[in-house]
Design an enzyme around this catalytic site. Structure first.
Site, mmCIF file in Angstrom:
data_model
loop_
_atom_site.group_PDB
_atom_site.id
_atom_site.type_symbol
_atom_site.label_atom_id
_atom_site.label_comp_id
_atom_site.label_asym_id
_atom_site.label_seq_id
_atom_site.Cartn_x
_atom_site.Cartn_y
_atom_site.Cartn_z
ATOM 1 N N CYS A 79 0.785 -1.239 -0.002
ATOM 2 C CA CYS A 79 -0.003 0.265 -0.028
ATOM 3 C C CYS A 79 0.910 1.242 0.161
ATOM 4 C CB CYS A 79 -0.854 -0.212 1.231
ATOM 5 S SG CYS A 79 -2.473 1.170 1.014
ATOM 6 N N HIS A 101 -3.684 -4.938 -0.254
ATOM 7 C CA HIS A 101 -2.999 -5.493 1.027
ATOM 8 C C HIS A 101 -3.436 -7.069 0.893
ATOM 9 C CE1 HIS A 101 -3.343 -1.820 3.597
ATOM 10 N NE2 HIS A 101 -4.056 -1.420 2.635
ATOM 11 N N GLU A 104 -2.699 -9.057 3.056
ATOM 12 C CA GLU A 104 -3.127 -9.627 4.312
ATOM 13 C C GLU A 104 -4.750 -9.525 4.514
ATOM 14 O OE1 GLU A 104 -2.708 -5.311 5.212
ATOM 15 O OE2 GLU A 104 -1.555 -6.694 4.171
#
EC number: 4.3.2.10
Length: 214
Positions: free
Chosen positions: A83, A192, A194
């Site tokens: 990001c 992202h 995750e």
């Protein structure tokens, strides 16, 4: 066992990134490094980031992570940016009336604008949600991830895809933008991983196994 350092320079809650890494690399040591000493001796670095670019650049500099990152790149250690962690690696950002970034990549970071449209419909900014990512080059971090897989994005600024020599993944949100860029031992994503379910966890697993060569 290897040591993976997640650089914590005060921009965002990084525990979700660290937890996802630990899940896909349970035998490795994942550390949240708040200073260069804690990052010393790491086998790979992860550079996250959430927030305004000026604050991120200031926090990164004040934490002393500039030399840490450059030393890791010079030593051919695998580096992953996420990001704003990707955006600070660019040359310059339009955010906050213009901010010079680290210049690891020559591309700029641009604002989506207040009149972003697709098929005549106005698009919301920030861009928040799931987008397909098209792989633009073969890379070890794409291993076992289908082309066109969906990843989760949250951002108001973007790196253009057009003319981007480092482009590794592309998506569309009113404009064509870089979902991922790569050079030598550095890979960075606008999305992202995750927060991107199985495809994102696979990318983090690939990062934990990557030898830093494209």
């Amino acid at each position: 066992m290897q040591r993976i350092a997640v650089l914590d320079y005060g921009m965002g809650n990084l525990h979700s990134v660290a937890s996802a890494l630990q899940k896909v690399a349970p035998d490795d040591e994942v550390v949240l490094a708040t200073n260069p000493d804690q990052a010393a001796g790491a086998d790979r670095l992860l550079v996250p980031g959430v927030g305004a670019i000026r604050d991120c650049m200031a926090g990164f500099s004040e934490a002393g992570f500039g030399p840490v990152l450059r030393d890791a790149i010079d030593a051919a250690l695998p580096v992953l940016g996420i990001c704003v962690g990707m955006q600070i690696m660019m040359r310059h950002s339009e955010e906050n009336d213009g901010v010079d970034c680290l210049g690891l990549f020559p591309e700029p970071v641009k604002f989506f604008g207040s009149d972003l449209k697709s098929d005549g419909e106005r698009l919301k900014v920030p861009h928040m949600g799931w987008n397909q990512v098209w792989q633009k080059r073969a890379h070890p971090l794409w291993k076992d991830i289908a082309d066109g897989s969906r990843f989760y994005f949250v951002h108001s600024y973007y790196v253009p895809a057009e003319g981007n020599v480092a482009l590794a993944g592309e998506t569309e949100y009113g404009v064509s933008l870089a979902a991922a860029v790569a050079r030598e031992n550095v890979f960075a994503t606008q999305f992202h991983p995750e927060k991107s379910a199985d495809a994102g966890l696979q990318l983090l697993k690939n990062f934990a196994a990557w030898d830093g060569r494209a």
